[in-house]
Structures are given as C-alpha cells and as structure tokens.
Design an enzyme around this catalytic site. Structure first.
Site, mmCIF file in Angstrom:
data_model
loop_
_atom_site.group_PDB
_atom_site.id
_atom_site.type_symbol
_atom_site.label_atom_id
_atom_site.label_comp_id
_atom_site.label_asym_id
_atom_site.label_seq_id
_atom_site.Cartn_x
_atom_site.Cartn_y
_atom_site.Cartn_z
ATOM 1 N N GLY A 41 0.767 -1.241 0.000
ATOM 2 C CA GLY A 41 0.000 0.000 0.000
ATOM 3 C C GLY A 41 0.794 1.285 0.000
ATOM 4 O O GLY A 41 0.313 2.313 -0.456
ATOM 5 N N ASP A 100 1.359 3.158 4.613
ATOM 6 C CA ASP A 100 0.178 3.845 4.094
ATOM 7 C C ASP A 100 -0.780 4.229 5.212
ATOM 8 O O ASP A 100 -1.211 5.375 5.294
ATOM 9 C CB ASP A 100 -0.530 3.021 3.014
ATOM 10 N N ASP A 103 -3.233 1.912 11.666
ATOM 11 C CA ASP A 103 -4.578 1.501 12.063
ATOM 12 C C ASP A 103 -4.501 0.924 13.476
ATOM 13 O O ASP A 103 -4.443 1.661 14.449
ATOM 14 C CB ASP A 103 -5.071 0.476 11.035
ATOM 15 N N LYS A 131 -5.480 6.342 11.684
ATOM 16 C CA LYS A 131 -6.822 6.069 12.222
ATOM 17 C C LYS A 131 -6.698 5.815 13.724
ATOM 18 O O LYS A 131 -6.730 4.688 14.182
ATOM 19 C CB LYS A 131 -7.420 4.814 11.587
ATOM 20 N N ASP A 159 -5.624 -0.458 -1.588
ATOM 21 C CA ASP A 159 -6.675 -1.203 -2.274
ATOM 22 C C ASP A 159 -7.657 -1.856 -1.303
ATOM 23 O O ASP A 159 -7.443 -1.887 -0.098
ATOM 24 C CB ASP A 159 -6.069 -2.285 -3.152
#
Length: 188
Positions: A41, A100, A103, A131, A159
């Site tokens: 990513g 990327d 999380d 995030k 993606d």
C-alpha cells in the site's frame, strides 16, 4: 469499480507530501537516509515522498519490507507476518519507515521493533493516514499525513480486494458491512 467517496484529492495529497518531506528533511541527521516502504500500500506514497525529498537535496537509499495481517479480508487477523525484510545495512544509519495507514498499530509496532534491533542511529516512522480510533497497540507515527475516520481507504496505492490502487486520490471504500456507518466524507 468499488463504490467509494473521495476523501483527499490529488492536489491536497501532493501539498501534504511536500510538507512532510520538508519536516522530515529538517529532522534528518544525514542527507542519505534509508527509507523503507511497507508493501504494498505505501509504494505510491513512498515514490512521491522520495521525489519530494530529492527536490530538497536529500538522496535516500530505498528498500521495501513486506508484512501483512489482512490477507484477503478487510478485517485484521491480528497476526503480523514478515514476508520480506530490508536487505540494506541499517547499523548506524538514519532510517525512516513509510507506511500507508496506521490503524491497529500492530504492523508499525512490529516493524519498528524489528528494525530497532538492527541498531540504526535514528529511526522514525511516517504514515500517510492515521486512524487513531482503531489503535490497539500504543504507538504513534513520528510524521502523519492525514487523520482519517474508521473506514477502509483506497486509492493512491491502497486497495480493497485488489481494486482501487490506481486511483490518483484517496477515497473511502464502502464495503457492504460499512454502508450504514453514518460517516460523512468531503473533499478537503
């Protein structure tokens, strides 16, 4: 094409990458750092960041690591697997890890600890998207592009189910289970 909503347009991303490059360049202890992108990513972000740093006189050595914990799903398995390690000598070097999305924190935490054991003189992390609402491991990136809501992001190299990587912007993918999240997206 996957149903999605644009979150960050190309021009906004480009301006933020330039700003990140300046901030990183100001902090670097040497003009030839090692930049390690996490596949797959981060490849577009890494390429743009390397070019932006080049415009500032920084000539990084570039390598990649491959790690995963999502497999063919949008739900984390919880187990981070290292598939490809960096082949570069890191002892005594300035190292910047590029990802990327930050999380749960599992991937970046594992990679950071793995690379720290190789004794770099300077080790920092840079993520395009953060995030914080999903964090399960106590870690923060040193450099952050954008904070995003709890939604699956596609485009700009990222993606969902193999689709969306080629989008020149960042978008929130609306998976069937995410359709009623009540999150509003807008172009910033």
């Amino acid at each position: 094409m996957l149903k999605h909503h644009t979150v960050f347009e190309e021009q906004i991303i480009a301006a933020r990458v330039e700003a990140l490059a300046r901030a990183i360049a100001d902090d670097l202890p040497e003009p030839t750092p090692v930049m390690i992108g996490l596949l797959t990513g981060a490849f577009v972000f890494l390429a743009d960041l390397v070019r932006a740093m080049g415009r500032l006189g920084i000539e990084p050595h570039v390598d990649f690591m491959a790690v995963s914990h999502y497999g063919r799903s949008t739900a984390s398995s919880g187990l981070v697997q290292l598939h490809k390690d960096s082949a570069l000598e890191l002892n005594g070097r300035a190292v910047l890890v590029i990802d990327d999305i930050l999380d749960s924190g599992r991937t970046l935490s594992m990679v950071r600890a793995h690379l720290a054991a190789r004794d770099p003189s300077w080790l920092r992390t840079c993520v395009l998207l953060d995030k914080p609402s999903r964090r399960q491991v106590a870690i923060n990136a040193d450099y952050v592009g954008f904070e995003v809501p709890d939604a699956w992001m596609i485009g700009y190299g990222m993606d969902a189910y193999g689709q969306g990587r080629g989008l020149p912007y960042i978008a929130a993918f609306e998976a069937p289970e995410q359709a009623n999240l009540g999150i509003e997206y807008h172009t910033q």
